[in-house]
Design a protein around this motif. Sequence first.
Motif, short mmCIF file in Angstrom:
data_model
loop_
_atom_site.label_atom_id
_atom_site.label_comp_id
_atom_site.label_asym_id
_atom_site.label_seq_id
_atom_site.Cartn_x
_atom_site.Cartn_y
_atom_site.Cartn_z
N GLU A 149 6.74 -9.83 -0.43
CA GLU A 149 6.72 -9.35 -1.86
C GLU A 149 5.72 -8.44 -2.20
O GLU A 149 5.70 -7.68 -3.13
CB GLU A 149 6.87 -10.62 -2.77
CG GLU A 149 5.73 -11.47 -2.99
CD GLU A 149 5.84 -12.92 -2.22
OE1 GLU A 149 6.59 -12.93 -1.59
OE2 GLU A 149 4.88 -13.82 -2.34
N PHE A 150 4.40 -8.88 -1.67
CA PHE A 150 3.04 -7.98 -1.91
C PHE A 150 3.31 -6.55 -1.54
O PHE A 150 3.24 -5.50 -2.37
CB PHE A 150 1.96 -8.61 -1.43
CG PHE A 150 0.78 -7.84 -1.50
CD1 PHE A 150 0.09 -7.96 -2.57
CD2 PHE A 150 0.08 -6.91 -0.78
CE1 PHE A 150 -0.78 -7.31 -3.16
CE2 PHE A 150 -0.85 -6.29 -0.97
CZ PHE A 150 -1.63 -6.42 -2.25
N MET B 135 6.00 -4.70 -3.87
CA MET B 135 5.41 -4.25 -5.12
C MET B 135 4.33 -3.27 -5.06
O MET B 135 4.39 -2.27 -5.76
CB MET B 135 4.68 -5.41 -5.75
CG MET B 135 5.55 -6.57 -6.03
SD MET B 135 6.72 -5.84 -7.41
CE MET B 135 8.03 -7.11 -7.19
N ILE B 136 3.73 -3.16 -3.96
CA ILE B 136 2.64 -2.20 -3.66
C ILE B 136 3.53 -0.79 -3.39
O ILE B 136 3.05 0.14 -3.90
CB ILE B 136 1.85 -2.48 -2.39
CG1 ILE B 136 0.84 -3.64 -2.79
CG2 ILE B 136 0.89 -1.15 -2.16
CD1 ILE B 136 -0.05 -3.19 -4.04
N LEU C 257 6.32 0.00 -4.51
CA LEU C 257 6.89 0.41 -5.99
C LEU C 257 5.71 0.99 -6.57
O LEU C 257 5.87 2.25 -7.24
CB LEU C 257 7.29 -0.82 -6.84
CG LEU C 257 8.65 -1.17 -6.81
CD1 LEU C 257 9.00 -2.32 -7.75
CD2 LEU C 257 9.60 -0.19 -6.96
N ILE C 258 4.50 0.20 -6.70
CA ILE C 258 3.33 0.86 -7.58
C ILE C 258 2.97 2.24 -7.13
O ILE C 258 2.79 3.27 -7.87
CB ILE C 258 2.18 -0.12 -7.52
CG1 ILE C 258 2.75 -1.10 -8.29
CG2 ILE C 258 1.07 0.55 -8.30
CD1 ILE C 258 1.77 -2.48 -8.36
N TYR D 288 4.27 4.50 -4.20
CA TYR D 288 5.18 5.33 -4.09
C TYR D 288 5.91 5.73 -5.31
O TYR D 288 5.93 6.98 -5.58
CB TYR D 288 6.06 5.07 -2.95
CG TYR D 288 5.28 5.00 -1.64
CD1 TYR D 288 5.22 6.44 -0.87
CD2 TYR D 288 4.93 4.11 -0.99
CE1 TYR D 288 4.27 6.47 0.30
CE2 TYR D 288 4.10 4.31 0.35
CZ TYR D 288 3.77 5.32 0.94
OH TYR D 288 3.11 5.56 2.01
N THR E 22 0.44 -17.71 0.52
CA THR E 22 1.34 -16.76 -0.21
C THR E 22 0.74 -15.53 0.69
O THR E 22 0.05 -15.34 1.36
CB THR E 22 0.85 -16.34 -1.57
OG1 THR E 22 -0.39 -16.05 -1.62
CG2 THR E 22 1.28 -17.36 -2.35
N ARG F 93 -2.52 -13.24 -0.16
CA ARG F 93 -3.58 -14.12 0.43
C ARG F 93 -3.71 -13.88 2.01
O ARG F 93 -4.73 -13.51 2.36
CB ARG F 93 -3.65 -15.80 0.13
CG ARG F 93 -4.88 -16.30 0.29
CD ARG F 93 -4.60 -17.71 -0.06
NE ARG F 93 -4.76 -17.91 -1.50
CZ ARG F 93 -5.57 -18.14 -2.16
NH1 ARG F 93 -6.88 -18.24 -1.66
NH2 ARG F 93 -5.49 -18.30 -3.72
#
Lengths: 211, 333
Positions: free
Chosen positions: A52-53, A56-57, A59-60, A62, A137, A140
């Motif tokens: 998921e990290f 999200m990265i 999305l943010i 690109y 997670t 981490r």
Amino acid sequence: MIAHSVFFYIFSLIAIVSAVMVTVSKNTVHSVFFLILDFISISCLFIMIGAEFLGMIMLIVYVGAVAVLFLFVVMMLNVAEQKGQWFSSRWDGGTHIPVGLLVSLIIFFELIIVIGGWKYKPDLLNSLSINISNEVTNTRSIGNVLYTDYILLFQISGMILLVAMIGAIVLTYRERAGVKRQSYVKQISRERDEGVDLVEAERNKGVKIDA
Amino acid sequence: MDSYFSILFTEVYKILFLLVPVLVSVAMIVWLDRRVWAFVQKRRGPNVVGPFGLFQSLADALKYIFKEIIIPASSNKLVFVLAPVVTMTLALISWAVIPFGEDFVLADINVGILYLFAVSSLGVYGIIMGGWASNSKYPFLGAIRSAAQMVSYEVSIGVIIINVLLCVGSLNLSDIVMAQQNLWFVIPLFPMFVIFFISALAETNRPPFDLPEAEAELVAGYQTEYSGMMYAMFWLGEYANILLMCAMGSILFLGGWLSPIDVFPFNAIPGPFWLIFKVLFLFILFALVKATVPRYRYDQLMKLGWKIFLPFSLFYVVLTSSFLLYFDLLPGK
């Protein structure tokens, strides 16, 4: 599991179709919109495999920043008219097809190497010194290896990005004459004496300003 | 197959239970905004429809529904129609991760704050699409302005979020709230709270940073060609985004659903009410700013974002992390 695979196929179908549409669509702005759709569906795939990290990265960085700049450039430069010409000989610079073919061949061979390497994945995972656990997670666990084992590579990639950024600024910066800049300090520290002049005006002569 | 359907139904029920209140409160918040704005200027504001004019927004919505939707002939029709849909959808999906209380959240995901940040950075697409598809000068200029502005202020919001995350040690929104049980982050990170508030104004295109829709220069910016329900969707999306920014501010800095002090009359009030109070407090600040501060010039806006906020919040990251390291307060040990 059925729902999982249904969603997987939906997202991968969207990703592939939109990737094709990026190259096929006539309108350049539409191409960029399809590129964005591609990014979004790929980040959905990342989230589905539990990363998921990364999703999200993706999305943010690109979609939220890079694609916005793409859109900017495409909208401002009006590339739409040029796009058709790139692939025909009408354009003065000749066609871009040979270069494009070369690049895509190289990428193709790289992909073959990467996917071929996948065959040795179990060995590769065993040879790594990182122990992957499901309890931590993934934010981490990425942090745990990124800032310890791979700190030098991380720093180097940061430096490369910095150099690229400075290079871009240096290349595009040009000194222009007659640009008015506002300086808050100068404005605030202005005294009455600098702004107002008391002049004894002679009759029928007037006063000369800005001598 | 039965279990799939039962999951689907409970989820849909939960989503409706979240979205309907959000939409109603968006309508109410528009009324509140106009009322506060009017009181600052010694006017009465909307006070005719219903008690205190509470139903004004409903009346407006009805009016928008019955108005004709005009799609310009030279516009790119598909993108033109999609733009308000994108704005509205993005404004609503981010509410999924907002925690209203302990275990009172639709999706308690590990990377909640990143999700919020990602969705709010996607919000710019609705505006760019609307501005470009209108195929007209004012909307296009408004869209370009808005894109540059939102991208710039996102950077400083990102750095501010890093400050908070350093003190929490988790990206989960519930963890962020629970980390503030003893001390709300607004106290140690007060400068960051101020910068977050101002950046949120810029991110949501609110005055004094409403340059994308500056009526003196650009008519109505990217909304110029829109009419009827499509305009109303832009407008609802904008207010839903404002509420979301207020919710984000209260979760990051004002302790989310926690009561200010953990003693009897305060902690008897349920958590969601505290969150609503805090969101309302921040929203009234938004409205007061709108009523009192004159609009910025565009170069001043960019200067503020890149040359003042970004260096200062970066400096504060260094300060926070060195403070935490020196006093051995780092979380997650």
